[in-house]
Design a protein around this motif. Structure first.
Motif, short mmCIF file in Angstrom:
data_model
loop_
_atom_site.label_atom_id
_atom_site.label_comp_id
_atom_site.label_asym_id
_atom_site.label_seq_id
_atom_site.Cartn_x
_atom_site.Cartn_y
_atom_site.Cartn_z
N ASN A 9 -5.62 -8.92 6.27
CA ASN A 9 -6.55 -9.79 6.97
C ASN A 9 -5.81 -11.01 7.50
O ASN A 9 -4.94 -11.55 6.81
CB ASN A 9 -7.67 -10.20 6.02
CG ASN A 9 -8.75 -10.99 6.70
OD1 ASN A 9 -8.56 -12.17 6.98
ND2 ASN A 9 -9.88 -10.36 6.94
N ASN A 10 -6.13 -11.45 8.71
CA ASN A 10 -5.44 -12.61 9.30
C ASN A 10 -5.49 -13.84 8.40
O ASN A 10 -4.57 -14.66 8.41
CB ASN A 10 -6.04 -12.96 10.66
CG ASN A 10 -5.41 -12.16 11.78
OD1 ASN A 10 -4.38 -11.52 11.61
ND2 ASN A 10 -6.04 -12.19 12.93
N ASP A 11 -6.56 -13.99 7.63
CA ASP A 11 -6.68 -15.15 6.75
C ASP A 11 -5.59 -15.18 5.68
O ASP A 11 -5.26 -16.24 5.15
CB ASP A 11 -8.04 -15.18 6.06
CG ASP A 11 -9.19 -15.39 7.03
OD1 ASP A 11 -8.94 -15.90 8.15
OD2 ASP A 11 -10.33 -15.05 6.68
N ASN A 41 -6.44 -8.55 12.30
CA ASN A 41 -5.58 -8.23 11.16
C ASN A 41 -4.14 -8.47 11.57
O ASN A 41 -3.83 -8.64 12.75
CB ASN A 41 -5.72 -6.76 10.74
CG ASN A 41 -7.07 -6.43 10.19
OD1 ASN A 41 -7.64 -7.19 9.43
ND2 ASN A 41 -7.61 -5.30 10.60
N THR A 42 -3.27 -8.45 10.60
CA THR A 42 -1.84 -8.45 10.85
C THR A 42 -1.26 -7.24 10.15
O THR A 42 -1.57 -6.99 8.98
CB THR A 42 -1.18 -9.73 10.31
OG1 THR A 42 -1.79 -10.86 10.94
CG2 THR A 42 0.31 -9.75 10.56
N ILE A 59 3.74 -8.46 -4.32
CA ILE A 59 3.62 -9.66 -3.48
C ILE A 59 2.40 -9.54 -2.57
O ILE A 59 1.59 -10.47 -2.45
CB ILE A 59 4.90 -9.87 -2.64
CG1 ILE A 59 6.06 -10.26 -3.56
CG2 ILE A 59 4.68 -10.91 -1.55
CD1 ILE A 59 7.42 -10.23 -2.89
N ILE A 60 2.25 -8.38 -1.95
CA ILE A 60 1.11 -8.16 -1.05
C ILE A 60 -0.20 -8.28 -1.83
O ILE A 60 -1.14 -8.95 -1.39
CB ILE A 60 1.23 -6.80 -0.35
CG1 ILE A 60 2.42 -6.82 0.62
CG2 ILE A 60 -0.06 -6.44 0.37
CD1 ILE A 60 2.81 -5.46 1.15
N LYS A 61 -0.25 -7.67 -2.99
CA LYS A 61 -1.47 -7.72 -3.82
C LYS A 61 -1.80 -9.14 -4.25
O LYS A 61 -2.96 -9.57 -4.22
CB LYS A 61 -1.29 -6.83 -5.04
CG LYS A 61 -2.52 -6.75 -5.92
CD LYS A 61 -2.31 -5.82 -7.09
CE LYS A 61 -3.56 -5.75 -7.95
NZ LYS A 61 -3.38 -4.87 -9.09
N ASP A 62 -0.79 -9.92 -4.64
CA ASP A 62 -1.01 -11.28 -5.11
C ASP A 62 -1.49 -12.22 -4.01
O ASP A 62 -2.10 -13.25 -4.29
CB ASP A 62 0.27 -11.85 -5.73
CG ASP A 62 0.63 -11.19 -7.05
OD1 ASP A 62 -0.25 -10.52 -7.64
OD2 ASP A 62 1.79 -11.35 -7.49
N HIS A 63 -1.19 -11.90 -2.75
CA HIS A 63 -1.49 -12.82 -1.65
C HIS A 63 -2.53 -12.29 -0.67
O HIS A 63 -2.80 -12.93 0.35
CB HIS A 63 -0.20 -13.18 -0.92
CG HIS A 63 0.74 -13.95 -1.78
ND1 HIS A 63 0.66 -15.32 -1.92
CD2 HIS A 63 1.76 -13.54 -2.58
CE1 HIS A 63 1.59 -15.72 -2.76
NE2 HIS A 63 2.27 -14.66 -3.18
N SER A 64 -3.14 -11.14 -0.96
CA SER A 64 -4.19 -10.57 -0.12
C SER A 64 -5.47 -10.52 -0.93
O SER A 64 -5.56 -9.78 -1.90
CB SER A 64 -3.82 -9.15 0.32
OG SER A 64 -2.62 -9.15 1.02
#
Length: 107
Positions: A9-11, A41-42, A59-64
């Motif tokens: 998500n862009n956010d 989205n990105t 990393i993706i999980k922690d920041h999405s």
């Protein structure tokens, strides 16, 4: 070697990109949009050694982050009249694809 496609998500994209860069990973960033909500989205493309995939996914999980939001919804009453009323949906998080890659070069 693996190629990771992560649709974010862009956010959350700036946070994900910063965390990846801080951890020494490079990513190609593409603008994309979802088909359901047509929201921005990105998509990140990340090439990685096999043993680094779990670290990248972490990393993706922690920041999405998933979040709830209201979106307009058109409903019919069966008599030809329509009304718009908001519906709560879950957005955010990440959709990730991991594929094998035969060759990777930076030219």
């Amino acid at each position: 070697m693996k190629l990771i496609y992560a649709i974010i998500n862009n956010d959350d994209s700036h946070s994900v990109q910063s965390a990846l860069t801080k951890s020494g990973f490079q990513a190609t960033k593409l603008a994309s949009s979802g088909g359901f909500l047509l929201s921005g989205n990105t998509t990140f493309m990340i090439c990685s050694e096999d043993d680094k995939v779990d670290e990248i996914l972490g990393i993706i999980k922690d920041h999405s982050h998933k979040r709830r939001q209201f979106v307009p919804n058109a409903a019919s009453y069966g008599n030809g009249t329509y009304t718009d009323f908001p519906v709560e949906v879950t957005v955010g998080g990440a959709t990730v694809f991991v594929t094998n890659i035969e060759r990777f070069e930076k030219v």
